[in-house]
Design an enzyme around this catalytic site. Structure first.
Site, PDB file in Angstrom:
ATOM      1  CG  HIS A  63     162.997   7.400 -46.343  1.00 20.44           C
ATOM      2  ND1 HIS A  63     163.535   5.959 -47.140  1.00 20.44           N
ATOM      3  CD2 HIS A  63     161.604   7.308 -46.511  1.00 20.44           C
ATOM      4  CE1 HIS A  63     162.700   5.736 -47.198  1.00 20.44           C
ATOM      5  NE2 HIS A  63     161.623   6.273 -47.169  1.00 20.44           N
ATOM      6  CG  LEU A  65     172.173   8.169 -52.117  1.00 22.06           C
ATOM      7  CD1 LEU A  65     173.406   8.086 -50.932  1.00 22.06           C
ATOM      8  CD2 LEU A  65     172.540   7.452 -53.190  1.00 22.06           C
ATOM      9  CB  THR A 370     167.732  13.122 -54.407  1.00 22.90           C
ATOM     10  OG1 THR A 370     166.964  12.780 -53.134  1.00 22.90           O
ATOM     11  CG2 THR A 370     167.162  14.527 -54.785  1.00 22.90           C
ATOM     12  CB  CYS A 371     167.100   7.848 -53.179  1.00 16.98           C
ATOM     13  SG  CYS A 371     166.797   8.761 -51.569  1.00 16.98           S
ATOM     14  CD  GLN A 372     164.948   5.883 -55.990  1.00 18.29           C
ATOM     15  OE1 GLN A 372     164.134   6.630 -55.768  1.00 18.29           O
ATOM     16  NE2 GLN A 372     165.181   4.943 -55.077  1.00 18.29           N
TER      17      GLN A 372
END
Length: 404
Positions: A63, A65, A370-372
């Site tokens: 979940h 970004l 992928t979010c960070q």
């Protein structure tokens, strides 16, 4: 006075002129197999249009970004597919650009919905600060900005046809010049006039749309041959038909879709080329070892001077266009860098050492967050093994978000 700002900085100043979203978030659970249907439902809802959209995929634990970015990327991929029957060229061509095709009345209403969705997607991505990869022709971008188009723009939507029309234009200009000389009393131009007239007549052109003899440019056009005297008229009619009349409804739908999210007039701060760069993958982005090295962060066991990091940078710099897209999709959830390239990627790509307890390091695949924008990289024994594992991961590690 010459501006000292870089192109990327100037583009982001332009972006600041667009309306920004409120802090409220709208979460959505989306099945991967129904991306366009989900996007249509989500983006036609007023509540979603005015909130910061956050997407999760059904049946996946990831979940944040990353999945949200990939939602936009997948929607772009679906909207480009040839089977939709809305684009002039097949997307099988690796160098394709998008320009709407003429829509027949029997399925026009259904297909126009895709263009309305496209507009909403563009508007929402701008509002939420997400990246798209819709390789619009610069000619289409001109139309979206109400900029004038002319015969020269045909080459941007159909290179073969465009070159043919440019040649006809040269004949037209030559004929008009010879006529002007004759009117001024210049002698010995009659033979040249007859040569041009014969060449135009020999092409057997009629007042119909190039490649579609059933569509007339004028009344009874299929029976009226184009002559040198009427070549200018023919070229003007072709340009008007291909660039304006045939795509007016589609362009209006895109603009109306954007206008549902924010005033489409806000886009007037951009040029057509800038708009094209903002919504499509830019081939001109710098992608060399030095540029990448200056824009990555090494943490938790790695320093940029480490051999494995230098090997990684060399491998990335050697990637072709398709591998670059796969790497960016793997690491960020979107297949392109923002305007301005690596310098404007946010957050920066961070490379950390991946622990490999009780495992043979050279058999472990890299993973990512992928979010960070984290790349979790094992300390491989050679550049060759690093490239093999990384290419495998970015090629086969798509279409699923886990917690790692």
């Amino acid at each position: 006075m010459t501006s000292s700002l870089s192109r990327g900085e100037r583009d982001y100043l332009h972006l600041d002129k667009l309306p920004r979203p409120p802090l409220r978030r709208q979460k959505a659970l989306v099945p991967r197999e129904k991306i366009l249907e989900s996007a249509t439902i989500l983006l036609e809802q007023g509540s979603t249009q005015q909130a910061l959209l956050s997407v999760e995929f059904s049946g996946e634990t990831g979940h944040g970004l990353g999945p949200t970015r990939e939602f936009y990327s997948l929607a772009c991929q679906e909207l480009q597919k040839a089977e939709l029957g809305i684009w002039r060229h097949s997307t099988d061509d690796p160098l394709y650009i998008l320009f709407p095709k003429y829509l027949k009345n029997d399925d026009k209403k259904k297909k126009l919905k895709y263009f309305r969705l496209m507009g909403r997607l563009i508007g929402k991505s701008f509002l939420d600060g997400r990246l798209l990869d819709l390789p619009f022709s610069v000619t289409l971008c001109k139309l979206l900005l109400d900029e004038p188009v002319n015969l020269d723009d045909v080459i941007h939507i159909d290179e073969v046809l465009g070159r043919s029309l440019v040649y006809l234009l040269q004949l037209c200009l030559k004929y008009e010049s010879l006529c002007a000389q004759q009117n001024e009393g210049v002698v010995d131009v009659q033979d040249s006039l007859e040569e041009v007239s014969a060449e135009v007549s020999g092409m057997c052109l009629y007042f119909t749309v190039p490649g579609d003899a059933d569509r007339k440019l004028i009344v009874d056009g299929e029976n009226i041959q184009v002559t040198a005297e009427r070549l200018r008229e023919y070229l003007d009619l072709v340009a008007q038909k291909l660039l304006v009349d045939d795509v007016l409804s589609q362009v209006c739908e895109i603009k109306d879709g954007i206008d549902e999210i924010f005033h489409v007039s806000s886009l007037q701060v951009f040029s057509a080329v800038e708009l094209q760069q903002m919504i499509s993958l830019a081939d001109s982005v710098k992608w060399d070892k030095e540029t990448i090295e200056n824009n990555v962060i090494c943490k938790y066991g790695y320093e940029v001077s480490d051999e494995v990091i230098q090997n990684l940078l060399s491998v990335l710099a050697s990637f072709d266009q398709e591998q670059r897209k796969n790497f960016l999709l793997f690491i960020t959830g979107t297949p392109r860098l923002p305007v301005g390239g690596w310098e404007n990627l946010s957050p920066k790509l961070t490379i950390v050492k991946k622990s490999c307890d009780n495992e043979i390091i050279d058999k472990v695949l890299p993973t990512c967050s992928t979010c960070q924008v984290y790349l979790k990289l094992p300390q491989y024994s050679s550049k060759e093994i690093l490239k093999e594992k990384l290419v495998y991961a970015i090629t086969n590690g798509q279409n699923y978000f886990a917690l790692d």
